[in-house]
Enzyme design. Structure first.
Site, PDB file in Angstrom:
ATOM      1  CD  GLU A 196      42.771  48.669  32.847  1.00 30.53           C
ATOM      2  OE1 GLU A 196      41.531  48.826  32.892  1.00 30.53           O
ATOM      3  OE2 GLU A 196      43.404  48.082  33.744  1.00 30.53           O
ATOM      4  CD  GLU A 228      45.705  49.703  36.875  1.00 28.97           C
ATOM      5  OE1 GLU A 228      44.695  49.000  37.147  1.00 28.97           O
ATOM      6  OE2 GLU A 228      45.631  50.794  36.286  1.00 28.97           O
TER       7      GLU A 228
END
Length: 449
Positions: free
Chosen positions: A174, A356
């Protein structure tokens, strides 16, 4: 389990060989922050700064995975997981961010990888989950182009040490969150609010990704894959006005295309570059050859999906769906389908893994020793179903990792938010699988819903 949605009630069968797993990250679970030669990271510094983390909590101990790793791996096996995605702590392996390698740190991850293989679980390794070594931060961190080269050196150390024992490597976790939370909002380490610097950081992280890919290749066989882990948000107009449509395109540029395009297409989106130029010198930091490096071929894209974004004509965001215990998370399973199919449409048939997806709940350990997290079961069931539809429609998705394996240190929220399949009593460090963990085990066993 009585009272819970049945894992087979939807009649959905996943493809043979589909892999189910769960995910964690180093700073959130390991603890042992100053043990066996680990150096400090930006998150050690940030968490110890008054007012930065709820209740003044830190990851110094976290859930003590550094000392409990073997029994934690036993638990992963008991839950039936086939894949475990975890991150390696950069300052545990290279305490100063560059220079000498800490052999005790490296050996910890060797034991972890060997222990997973011994239990029939496939390791998936993330090289960077936000824990920049503090020594690098002291000389600019990701604002400094040199950090990208130091990251590549660190990546090569891990590729040489662990090699093909890790079949799937993820470079950055991320990068957008570092840009937004770390440099725009100041809610994550290093806690800055500097939009000029933020997009320089974006470019240098992506450069670090490409350099790492290149540095790792000589140490890995052609069958071993590398890719980034990107949190992607499907963006929708909040209404039918042309202004909302136009604003949504640019918003999507900042949320998604700014990261996908350079890695998978070899260029930055021009609309974002034009807009960024109003407030950031990002373009001045893009050197000749950088985009060729950033777009070094990858074989895998890790997708992290939590919520959609709805954009007004003024470029603001609005809520359209119920939110979870995390104020920012609108619950919209259909967004999973939309983002997966959009990747296939816009970027081709690259292999995908979900690394995720999950939900925080107000979990309570009942007197009978159980945790009844029905809301998490419903959330996962609905997202699994959306994923199944995407696969049916031709998306090349190989695996799904629930966030998270265990309750842990949830960044600026400290230990208040519980995202795990396994409940942690932080006082005793006792692990208790929640109802969702038992349900998930049955999903894995059936390979379906």
């Amino acid at each position: 389990m009585p009272g819970h949605p049945s894992p087979t009630s939807m009649g959905l069968q996943f493809p043979e060989g589909f892999i189910w797993g769960a995910a964690t990250s180093a700073y959130q679970i390991e603890g042992a922050a100053a043990i066996d030669g680990r150096g400090p990271s930006v998150w050690d510094t940030f968490a110890k700064t008054p007012g930065r983390v709820r209740n003044g909590e830190t990851g110094d101990v976290a859930i003590d995975h550094y000392h409990r790793w073997s029994t934690d791996l036993d638990l992963i096996k008991e839950l039936g997981l086939r894949s475990y995605r975890f991150s390696i702590s950069w300052p545990r392996v290279v305490p100063g961010g560059s220079g000498p390698v800490n052999r005790k740190g490296l050996d910890f991850y060797r034991r972890l990888v060997d222990g997973l293989h011994a239990r029939g679980i496939t390791p998936m390794v993330t090289l960077y989950h936000w824990d920049t070594p503090q020594e690098l931060q002291d000389i600019g961190g990701w604002e400094n182009r040199d950090t990208a080269y130091r990251f590549a050196e660190y990546a090569a150390v891990l590729a040489e040490a662990l090699g093909d024992a890790v079949p799937n490597w993820l470079t950055l976790n991320e990068p957008k969150t570092v840009v937004q939370n770390g440099y725009l909002y100041g809610s994550h380490a290093p806690g800055k609010r500097d939009e000029a610097a933020a997009y320089v950081v974006a470019h240098h992280q992506l450069l670090g990704h490409g350099l790492a890919v290149q540095a790792m290749r000589p140490h890995l066989s052609p069958q071993t894959r590398i890719g980034p882990a990107l949190n992607l948000h499907p963006c929708y107009p909040a209404d039918d006005t042309p202004e909302a449509q136009q604003a949504t395109v640019l918003y999507d540029g900042y949320e998604n295309r700014l990261y996908l395009d350079p890695i998978l297409k070899g260029h930055y989106p021009q609309d974002v570059l034009d807009d960024v130029a109003r407030f950031s010198p990002m373009q001045q930091h893009i050197k000749d050859g950088d985009l060729e490096v950033i777009s070094s071929p990858v074989e895998l894209l890790a997708v992290q999906y939590y919520c959609p974004i709805y954009v007004t004509g003024a470029g603001e965001t609005v809520r359209k769906h119920p939110t979870s215990e995390a104020f920012w998370q609108q619950i919209y399973p259909e967004g999973m389908y939309d983002i997966l199919t959009r990747i296939k449409k816009d970027y081709g048939d690259i292999a995908l893994t979900i690394t995720e997806n999950g939900l925080p709940c107000k979990d309570v350990l009942d007197a009978d020793g159980t945790v009844q997290d029905t809301g998490r079961i419903v959330f996962l069931r609905d997202h699994f179903a959306a994923t199944h539809r995407a696969i049916t429609d031709g998306v090349n998705l190989e695996s799904y990792h629930v966030w998270s394996l265990m309750d842990n240190f949830e960044w600026q929220e400290g230990y208040d938010e519980r995202w795990g399949l396994v409940y942690i009593d932080y006082a005793s460090q006792q692990r208790t699988p929640k109802a969702s963990a038992h349900w998930y085990r049955e999903v894995i066993r059936a390979n379906g819903l």
